[in-house]
Design a protein around this motif. Structure first.
Motif, PDB file in Angstrom:
ATOM      1  N   TRP A 223      -0.682   1.009   0.487  1.00 50.77           N
ATOM      2  CA  TRP A 223      -1.382   2.223   0.945  1.00 50.77           C
ATOM      3  C   TRP A 223      -2.483   1.910   1.958  1.00 50.77           C
ATOM      4  CZ3 TRP A 223      -6.542   2.579  -0.053  1.00 50.77           C
ATOM      5  CH2 TRP A 223      -7.041   1.923  -1.183  1.00 50.77           C
ATOM      6  N   ILE A 224      -3.061   0.715   1.867  1.00 48.22           N
ATOM      7  CA  ILE A 224      -4.074   0.365   2.881  1.00 48.22           C
ATOM      8  C   ILE A 224      -3.373   0.177   4.236  1.00 48.22           C
ATOM      9  CG2 ILE A 224      -5.916  -1.234   3.530  1.00 48.22           C
ATOM     10  CD1 ILE A 224      -6.113  -1.922   0.463  1.00 48.22           C
ATOM     11  N   ASN A 225      -2.236  -0.491   4.221  1.00 48.33           N
ATOM     12  CA  ASN A 225      -1.454  -0.595   5.455  1.00 48.33           C
ATOM     13  C   ASN A 225      -1.059   0.790   5.960  1.00 48.33           C
ATOM     14  OD1 ASN A 225      -1.597  -3.349   5.635  1.00 48.33           O
ATOM     15  ND2 ASN A 225       0.430  -3.737   4.746  1.00 48.33           N
ATOM     16  N   GLY A 226      -0.727   1.673   5.036  1.00 49.34           N
ATOM     17  CA  GLY A 226      -0.361   3.036   5.399  1.00 49.34           C
ATOM     18  C   GLY A 226      -1.507   3.763   6.094  1.00 49.34           C
ATOM     19  N   TYR A 259       4.764   0.903   7.794  1.00 50.23           N
ATOM     20  CA  TYR A 259       4.122   1.587   6.652  1.00 50.23           C
ATOM     21  C   TYR A 259       3.823   3.050   6.981  1.00 50.23           C
ATOM     22  CZ  TYR A 259       3.910  -2.947   4.444  1.00 50.23           C
ATOM     23  OH  TYR A 259       4.260  -4.136   3.866  1.00 50.23           O
ATOM     24  N   THR A 260       4.881   3.794   7.239  1.00 50.91           N
ATOM     25  CA  THR A 260       4.722   5.218   7.513  1.00 50.91           C
ATOM     26  C   THR A 260       4.281   5.920   6.231  1.00 50.91           C
ATOM     27  OG1 THR A 260       6.989   5.658   6.888  1.00 50.91           O
ATOM     28  CG2 THR A 260       6.583   5.146   9.220  1.00 50.91           C
ATOM     29  N   PRO A 261       3.640   7.074   6.361  1.00 51.62           N
ATOM     30  CA  PRO A 261       3.214   7.794   5.148  1.00 51.62           C
ATOM     31  C   PRO A 261       4.373   8.047   4.178  1.00 51.62           C
ATOM     32  CG  PRO A 261       2.180   8.758   7.072  1.00 51.62           C
ATOM     33  CD  PRO A 261       3.146   7.719   7.590  1.00 51.62           C
ATOM     34  N   GLU A 262       5.549   8.264   4.708  1.00 49.64           N
ATOM     35  CA  GLU A 262       6.707   8.517   3.843  1.00 49.64           C
ATOM     36  C   GLU A 262       7.069   7.256   3.053  1.00 49.64           C
ATOM     37  OE1 GLU A 262       6.573   9.194   7.112  1.00 49.64           O
ATOM     38  OE2 GLU A 262       6.458  11.387   7.046  1.00 49.64           O
ATOM     39  N   LEU A 267       6.519   3.949  -2.129  1.00 55.03           N
ATOM     40  CA  LEU A 267       6.050   2.749  -2.827  1.00 55.03           C
ATOM     41  C   LEU A 267       4.930   3.033  -3.822  1.00 55.03           C
ATOM     42  CD1 LEU A 267       5.734   0.193   0.152  1.00 55.03           C
ATOM     43  CD2 LEU A 267       7.512   0.186  -1.602  1.00 55.03           C
ATOM     44  N   THR A 268       4.050   3.976  -3.466  1.00 53.48           N
ATOM     45  CA  THR A 268       2.774   4.097  -4.204  1.00 53.48           C
ATOM     46  C   THR A 268       2.622   5.390  -4.987  1.00 53.48           C
ATOM     47  OG1 THR A 268       1.636   5.234  -2.402  1.00 53.48           O
ATOM     48  CG2 THR A 268       1.622   2.821  -2.340  1.00 53.48           C
ATOM     49  N   ILE A 276      -2.920  10.711   4.771  1.00 54.62           N
ATOM     50  CA  ILE A 276      -3.320  11.035   6.143  1.00 54.62           C
ATOM     51  C   ILE A 276      -4.743  11.590   6.153  1.00 54.62           C
ATOM     52  CG2 ILE A 276      -2.841  12.576   8.099  1.00 54.62           C
ATOM     53  CD1 ILE A 276       0.191  12.315   7.277  1.00 54.62           C
ATOM     54  N   LYS A 277      -5.020  12.455   5.191  1.00 58.40           N
ATOM     55  CA  LYS A 277      -6.357  13.054   5.112  1.00 58.40           C
ATOM     56  C   LYS A 277      -7.415  11.965   4.898  1.00 58.40           C
ATOM     57  CE  LYS A 277      -8.859  16.688   2.625  1.00 58.40           C
ATOM     58  NZ  LYS A 277      -8.919  17.477   1.390  1.00 58.40           N
ATOM     59  N   ALA A 278      -7.138  11.069   3.972  1.00 61.50           N
ATOM     60  CA  ALA A 278      -8.091   9.992   3.689  1.00 61.50           C
ATOM     61  C   ALA A 278      -8.302   9.119   4.921  1.00 61.50           C
ATOM     62  CB  ALA A 278      -7.590   9.140   2.517  1.00 61.50           C
ATOM     63  N   ALA A 279      -7.211   8.793   5.609  1.00 62.28           N
ATOM     64  CA  ALA A 279      -7.302   7.942   6.798  1.00 62.28           C
ATOM     65  C   ALA A 279      -8.176   8.598   7.862  1.00 62.28           C
ATOM     66  CB  ALA A 279      -5.912   7.657   7.340  1.00 62.28           C
TER      67      ALA A 279
END
Lengths: 680, 351
Positions: A223-226, A259-262, A267-268, A276-279
């Motif tokens: 998720w960090i890579n995402g 590492y697309t959001p999908e 994975l997570t 996306i919002k967090a990023a």
């Protein structure tokens, strides 16, 4: 009647609050916060308010003890120390120096940690010295040193009061670092700071979060890579900062492409919209602080997790400014200091490598010895295993309790049972001490002078308020006596301030920290000279190592994923009321009353499926062992996962945990292993 | 004729008083924190301590309740069935406490003899003399609300002596016979006040009242609570949910007197000890079965407000809150009595 108040530093977490101990006719009768201290500011958490009680406890060890015919007998200091020296020297002669090992303690002072590593290295010529940092932030020390050049919290605690965004992952901050947690609550409620939380478990702070990401345990790199994928895709990266202050960006760009959001959602389990919002929030808020703790570090991918967070911070230019940085919250009162002072298998004080010849020569000269070992020593879990295998024949443990704190308790027990010669120096008869051949009674934090270094790198004074009970002695005095009995004449000090003088001359980051300068509330390293004011935040203008290095890492599965039989993920951790192996807090009436019994958190739907009622005893089983424990049915955990506090010997979580470790940091994976839950 | 004492004579007075009393005075530590502690008797230590006394309007973190009710107190020792009481009793001079804290002490006195006589407290508090120094400026600005709670900045009664800061000297107000005797005994340190003391004192007091900036509708809150007027649950909930269970509001409160009792024992030897407890803790009302009538966070938080503003008042006709503001000042998450009062009386969201 005599009554006095003595300013000192709290014994519990890495916040390092200033508090006053009240001494009345030789007994501690209170603990009050310092109003002017920069961290406590007139407040304490419940542990700090009650930090005096255990010191008075009748269970305190008051005499050296020697095991004879299966039980302990009282011994004099002389015979106990002589026995240790004789046995250790014997092992050294027969099997070499590396048949000895030393576990230092993040509960003891800087001076004591320095002496412990000096004892191991200068007197007994081994680098087999380590301490519980291995079990908490070894990943941080390795990960941040590689990316930034310094493995410590980048900012100061008071900078939380100015930050506009907190990105918290793997830290139950109000429980573990209460006075940092409260600064976050105040910032969110009083100043509308944004709060992003990435934690599989619902924590106290979750209710204040702008975004809650509840990742599947052990998927942090993904998720960090995402997040980085999203930031780069939307052009939110700080191009100028990347160009001027970092290196290796191209490799990062390449790695995070997939590492697309999908893909990350698959994975997570984190919904892509939330990611996306967090990023976006994190990337577009200048004063953004990443805050993390064991949820990031205690994985077989611990170093990867830390490097990934460092990448994220560099990508957005969020390091090197006030209220912006990467903030590993150090758990123990002096775990930062124990690392700084070299109670680690690979470095002397100030992170000077034992494999570097110049460093060795420097310490040889200062300590007036020859032949300091140049090989990296064994780490905590390796030492325990080597003890079981007979490779380590003599083990000296100061203020640690691996029987409760280390992973895979059955393995630890077998190893301790097999120990050829075990010395335990502590203030209570711990679950580890019962295996000892010699027990030495140490002094508590209230009974000696010294310094602790808190999570914000603040080295501050610890002051004696009462005498140790019985014949107990300060740990630094004991270590000096052992060194002398070992035939070394270079460890004699009248007072810890003299030890600090030696530390100053050998440790550049502590170079300016004389006792006079540490009054009243300490100094933050790096503090290289007697004129230097200390450093509130790191990496100003440039990283400690020059350019910050992006170290992109691919996602790897945890060591023991769930399967059909072991179908629950177990994670372990600390709770607000207790401290680690409970040695202190089970002897503190208010704390013990608030949390008297172990429990396993389990989701209501899983409980319903298994036919388990709240507070019913259940059996939790892993491949390594099983415990019976009360079920606490709660939505704090997600489905098919459970959480057990690791404090309780009565149902020790570490019976279940796995001793798989990170390949670099050697930290165990406390946060993910596979278990099954059975109704009894 | 009223009396006064020059500030420069205070040290001399205290040096004399130490001979007869355990003399509790606010003392400054490195870094500037001020805590109240007895002056040492040994000459050299006494000199050093006198150099550090601080009679300005300092924020004493803990109210002086701990002089009579220590955070941790040994009640008795036991060994092989033999019990030895450890009741403390000695003459105590409290020099330089504030009017809110005086009110707190008077309240605690009342509590510790109301239903039964608490030997430990009463014996410690038995022989004492209290010298109040009224506040010219609030020690905890923004948190102190004594003028609203009608407890300060100067005391109206209950003190033995009260000092009114007049720059280089203090006007001395006498509140009891014991106070008069004290002035007579140490008459060399006091002098007669020649001018129009009353007018000067009134003017100082009026100015001091104005310096307390935080004004809240305390009486209205007491009335609301007394009349069982409906206080929206969400207000309690919002406050209760914010609480982080440190216990500071209770520990620092001058009128909080709850304690827990436990044994510190090994085999058949040990001590019975009592230690400050707090109603905001879950274990405070947990029953042996595990059932807890106050099982939610907000229920734990609100019982403190109900107790202070409603039950105390109904039972003793004194409010259980003395307006010292310590609960707010020591709270890591900015909760305090003044904010609760503002929430329920001003119909707006404070927290």
């Amino acid at each position: 009647m005599s009554l006095k108040h003595v300013l000192t530093t709290c014994i519990y977490c890495g916040c390092g609050c200033g508090l006053y101990l009240t001494e009345n006719d030789g007994v501690l009768t209170g603990a009050y916060p310092s109003v002017k201290h920069p961290v406590s500011k007139g407040s304490l958490c419940v542990k700090g308010w009650n930090s005096h009680e255990f010191v008075n406890h009748m269970d305190r060890l008051t005499h050296p003890l020697i095991r004879e015919k299966g039980s302990f007998r009282k011994a004099t200091w002389e015979e106990a120390i002589a026995l240790i020296a004789k046995r250790f020297k014997g092992f050294m002669k027969e099997s070499g120096s590396d048949s000895l090992a030393f576990l230092s303690s993040a509960k003891t002072t800087n001076e004591e940690n320095f002496l412990m590593m000096k004892l191991a290295r200068a007197v007994f010529k081994t680098n087999n010295i380590d301490h519980c940092a291995r079990l908490c932030h070894a990943s941080t020390v390795a990960g941040l040193a590689a990316t930034f050049g310094s493995g410590a919290m980048t900012n100061s605690i008071n900078e939380f009061e100015e930050a506009d965004c907190f990105f918290i992952t793997g830290s139950d901050t109000t429980a573990q670092h209460p006075l940092i947690g409260s600064r976050i609550i105040n910032s969110v409620l009083n100043r509308s700071a944004k709060l992003i939380i990435a934690d599989p478990r619902k924590i106290e702070l979750s209710k204040y979060a702008t975004v809650n990401l509840r990742q599947k345990n052990g998927t942090d790199v993904a998720w960090i890579n995402g997040m980085m994928h999203v930031i780069i895709k939307e052009g939110l990266e700080d191009k100028e900062y990347i160009k001027e202050r970092t290196e290796g960006y191209e490799q990062l760009q390449e790695l995070v492409k997939k590492y697309t959001p999908e893909y990350v959602e698959a994975l997570t389990t984190i919904p892509k919209e939330d990611l996306i919002k967090a990023a976006r929030i994190y990337a577009t808020t200048k004063k953004a602080m990443i805050v993390y703790a064991m949820g990031i570090t205690q994985h077989t991918t611990g170093v990867d997790n830390v490097k990934s967070l460092a990448n994220l911070a560099m990508l957005t230019g969020h390091v090197g400014f006030p209220s912006a940085g990467v903030n590993p919250l150090r758990g123990q009162n002096n775990v930062q200091g124990a690392c700084d002072l070299g109670a680690l298998s690979n470095v002397y004080s100030g992170y000077q490598s034992v494999t570097d010849e110049n460093s060795r020569l420097k310490f040889e000269k200062a300590w007036n010895v020859n032949g300091l070992p140049g090989n990296v020593g064994l780490t905590v879990t390796e030492i325990i295993s080597a003890l079981g295998e007979g490779k380590v024949r003599g083990l000296y443990i100061m203020g640690e309790n691996p029987m409760i704190s280390d992973p895979d308790q059955n393995h630890v027990r077998k190893c301790l049972e097999k120990a050829e010669f075990l010395v335990v120096q502590d203030i209570f008869m711990t679950d580890t001490a019962v295996f000892a051949d010699v027990i030495l009674p140490g002094a508590s934090f209230a009974e000696k002078d010294g310094t602790f270094t808190n999570t914000e790198r603040r080295c501050e004074r610890v002051r004696k308020a009462v005498n140790p009970p019985g014949e107990a002695k300060a740990d630094w005095e004991i270590l000096c006596e052992v060194a002398r009995a070992g035939g070394y004449t270079g460890m004699s000090y009248k007072h810890p301030s003299e030890i600090m003088e030696e530390i100053r001359t050998l440790t550049p980051i502590y170079g300016g920290m004389s006792y006079e300068r540490l009054d009243p509330y300490g100094l933050q390293w790096p503090c290289p000279t007697l004129e230097h004011p200390g450093t509130p935040y790191l990496h100003k203008d440039k990283f400690s190592k020059g350019k910050g290095t992006f170290m992109p890492r691919p996602f790897l599965e945890p060591k023991e994923p769930t399967d059909e039989e072991f179908n629950f993920i177990l994670s372990t951790g600390r709770i607000y009321w207790h401290w680690h192996t409970r040695t202190l807090t089970e002897r503190t009436s208010t704390l013990e009353r608030e949390a008297p019994a172990p429990y396993v958190e389990i989701h209501p739907e899983d409980a319903a499926e298994l036919g388990i009622r709240n507070k019913e005893k259940v059996r939790v089983i892993s491949r390594r062992g099983q415990i019976e424990i009360q079920a606490l049915i709660t939505e704090k955990v997600v489905r098919k996962s459970c959480f057990i506090p690791f404090h309780y010997r009565e149902a020790a979580a570490n019976v279940l945990t796995i001793n798989a470790v990170d390949p670099i940091a050697k930290i165990p994976e406390y946060k993910v292993c596979a278990v099954k839950v059975e109704k009894i | 004729m009223s009396k006064m004492i020059e500030k420069k004579k205070i040290k001399g007075l205290l040096k004399e008083a130490v001979k007869q009393w355990h003399t509790y005075v606010p003392q400054k530590h490195i870094g500037g924190d001020v805590l109240i502690a007895p002056l040492p008797e040994e000459a050299k230590e006494l000199e050093a301590a006198l150099d550090n006394i601080s009679l300005a309007d300092d924020d004493l973190v803990i109210s002086p309740k701990d002089i009579f009710f220590p955070q941790l107190e040994t009640m008795f020792k036991f060994k092989k069935g033999e019990i030895a009481e450890t009741v403390e009793s000695s003459p105590k001079l409290l020099f330089g406490i504030k009017s809110c804290d005086l009110k707190g002490i008077l309240f605690a006195d009342e509590f510790f003899k109301r239903d039964f006589e608490d030997a430990y407290y009463l014996s410690r508090a038995n022989e004492r003399l209290i010298v109040v120094i009224g506040c010219i400026n609030p020690p905890r600005p923004g948190a102190c609300f004594c003028t609203s709670a009608k407890t300060g900045p100067f005391a109206e009664k209950g003190f033995d002596l009260q000092l009114v800061d007049n720059g280089e000297s203090y006007f001395v107000e006498t509140g009891s016979e014991k106070g008069e005797e004290f002035v007579a005994k140490y008459s060399g340190f006091f002098q007669d006040e020649s001018g129009d003391a009353e007018k000067a004192v009134n003017s100082i007091k009026a100015k001091a009242e104005k310096a307390v900036e935080l004004k809240i509708e305390f009486q209205k809150a007491l009335d609301l609570m007394a009349n069982d007027d409906f206080i929206p649950e969400e207000k309690y909930k919002r406050i209760g949910e914010r609480c982080v269970y440190c216990g500071a509001c209770v520990y620092t409160c001058p009128t909080c007197t709850c304690f827990n009792v436990f044994d510190n024992a090994k085999g058949d030897e040990g001590t019975r000890v009592r230690i400050w407890d707090a109603c905001i803790f879950e274990g405070y009302t947990r029953e042996a079965s595990g059932h807890n009538p106050r099982n939610q966070k907000w229920l734990m938080a609100c019982r403190r407000y109900e107790h202070k503003l409603k039950y105390d008042k109904a039972k003793t006709n004194m409010s259980g809150c003395v307006g010292c503001g310590r609960c707010l000042a020591s709270c890591p998450v900015d909760i305090g009595m003044s904010k609760f009062v503002q929430e329920i009386t001003e119909d707006k969201k404070i927290m």
